[in-house]
Design a protein around this motif. Structure first.
Motif, mmCIF file in Angstrom:
data_model
loop_
_atom_site.group_PDB
_atom_site.id
_atom_site.type_symbol
_atom_site.label_atom_id
_atom_site.label_comp_id
_atom_site.label_asym_id
_atom_site.label_seq_id
_atom_site.Cartn_x
_atom_site.Cartn_y
_atom_site.Cartn_z
ATOM 1 N N PRO A 14 1.993 45.593 -55.589
ATOM 2 C CA PRO A 14 2.633 46.315 -55.923
ATOM 3 C C PRO A 14 4.180 47.045 -54.979
ATOM 4 O O PRO A 14 5.120 47.289 -55.671
ATOM 5 C CB PRO A 14 1.896 47.590 -56.145
ATOM 6 C CG PRO A 14 0.507 47.140 -55.844
ATOM 7 C CD PRO A 14 0.650 45.874 -55.290
ATOM 8 N N THR A 47 9.098 48.746 -66.452
ATOM 9 C CA THR A 47 7.145 49.273 -66.240
ATOM 10 C C THR A 47 6.629 48.195 -65.418
ATOM 11 O O THR A 47 5.574 48.686 -65.074
ATOM 12 C CB THR A 47 7.392 49.674 -67.439
ATOM 13 O OG1 THR A 47 8.016 50.609 -67.755
ATOM 14 C CG2 THR A 47 5.891 50.506 -68.091
ATOM 15 N N TRP A 49 6.543 46.422 -63.447
ATOM 16 C CA TRP A 49 6.979 45.948 -62.180
ATOM 17 C C TRP A 49 6.552 47.404 -61.125
ATOM 18 O O TRP A 49 6.811 47.496 -60.203
ATOM 19 C CB TRP A 49 8.227 45.883 -61.035
ATOM 20 C CG TRP A 49 8.276 43.972 -61.872
ATOM 21 C CD1 TRP A 49 7.933 43.053 -61.921
ATOM 22 C CD2 TRP A 49 9.951 43.576 -61.444
ATOM 23 N NE1 TRP A 49 8.146 42.054 -62.196
ATOM 24 C CE2 TRP A 49 9.240 42.193 -61.661
ATOM 25 C CE3 TRP A 49 11.030 43.884 -61.301
ATOM 26 C CZ2 TRP A 49 10.734 41.420 -62.115
ATOM 27 C CZ3 TRP A 49 11.944 43.452 -61.491
ATOM 28 C CH2 TRP A 49 11.980 42.228 -61.508
ATOM 29 N N GLY A 50 5.884 48.794 -61.777
ATOM 30 C CA GLY A 50 5.933 49.881 -61.641
ATOM 31 C C GLY A 50 6.983 50.391 -60.586
ATOM 32 O O GLY A 50 6.853 51.553 -59.794
ATOM 33 N N GLU A 51 8.637 49.946 -61.153
ATOM 34 C CA GLU A 51 9.442 50.661 -60.907
ATOM 35 C C GLU A 51 9.982 51.509 -61.785
ATOM 36 O O GLU A 51 11.430 51.163 -62.708
ATOM 37 C CB GLU A 51 10.710 49.623 -60.579
ATOM 38 C CG GLU A 51 9.677 48.311 -59.527
ATOM 39 C CD GLU A 51 10.474 48.877 -58.386
ATOM 40 O OE1 GLU A 51 10.684 49.856 -58.071
ATOM 41 O OE2 GLU A 51 9.915 48.099 -57.345
ATOM 42 N N THR A 52 9.597 52.837 -61.818
ATOM 43 C CA THR A 52 10.358 53.385 -63.048
ATOM 44 C C THR A 52 10.835 54.720 -62.490
ATOM 45 O O THR A 52 11.748 55.298 -63.625
ATOM 46 C CB THR A 52 8.699 54.045 -64.337
ATOM 47 O OG1 THR A 52 8.356 54.312 -63.124
ATOM 48 C CG2 THR A 52 8.286 52.965 -64.769
#
Length: 155
Positions: A14, A47, A49-52
């Motif tokens: 992550p 989303t 990739w947890g890149e929000t």
């Protein structure tokens, strides 16, 4: 309907480590619904990739850049390529089309109903530009600096 070209993730962790990057690319047909489907592709990728942190800005810029590609860049029967990149210092959206005309930022009349797309991109991104491609056309890109906590910050 969109077709997946690549789905490469070079770092499954992550948190991105120095020197690592990941990207995802998809081809879209030249249709009036393409900006929406491209925007959804970018949002789903980021989303996952947890890149929000800059998601709304990136969705807006995707819509503007893909709309320009569909209306002014991609000739009839050609595709639009959208690439999402997660790099160490920034997130990046690229929109490739095979049209020869380079986009120009303009200042529309106050009563104009269009012509503000690149103004929106310029005011929303940290940087943007146009680069040459191998083969016909161009790539219009938009970069978003990562929002990071200052060192020593207490959460």
């Amino acid at each position: 309907m969109a077709s997946r070209l690549t789905n490469e993730v070079t770092d499954a962790a992550p948190d991105l480590l120095l020197g690592t990057a990941r990207h995802r690319t998809m081809l879209f047909p030249r249709r009036r619904t393409t900006p929406r489907t491209a925007r959804d592709f970018v949002a789903a990728t980021l989303t996952e990739w947890g890149e929000t942190s800059r998601l709304d800005d990136m969705r807006l810029c995707t819509s503007e850049l893909v709309t320009n590609a569909v209306l002014h860049g991609a000739p009839v029967g050609r595709l639009v390529l959208v690439r999402v990149e997660s790099l160490y210092e920034e997130l990046r959206i690229e929109v490739h089309d095979s049209g020869e005309n380079r986009p120009t930022q303009r200042v529309p009349e106050e009563s104009a109903v269009d012509g503000r797309g690149l103004l929106i991109v310029a005011s929303t991104t940290d940087s943007w530009g146009v680069k040459e491609r191998t083969g016909p056309g161009k790539c219009v890109w938009a970069a978003f600096n990562r929002i990071t906590e200052p060192q020593g910050a207490i959460s």
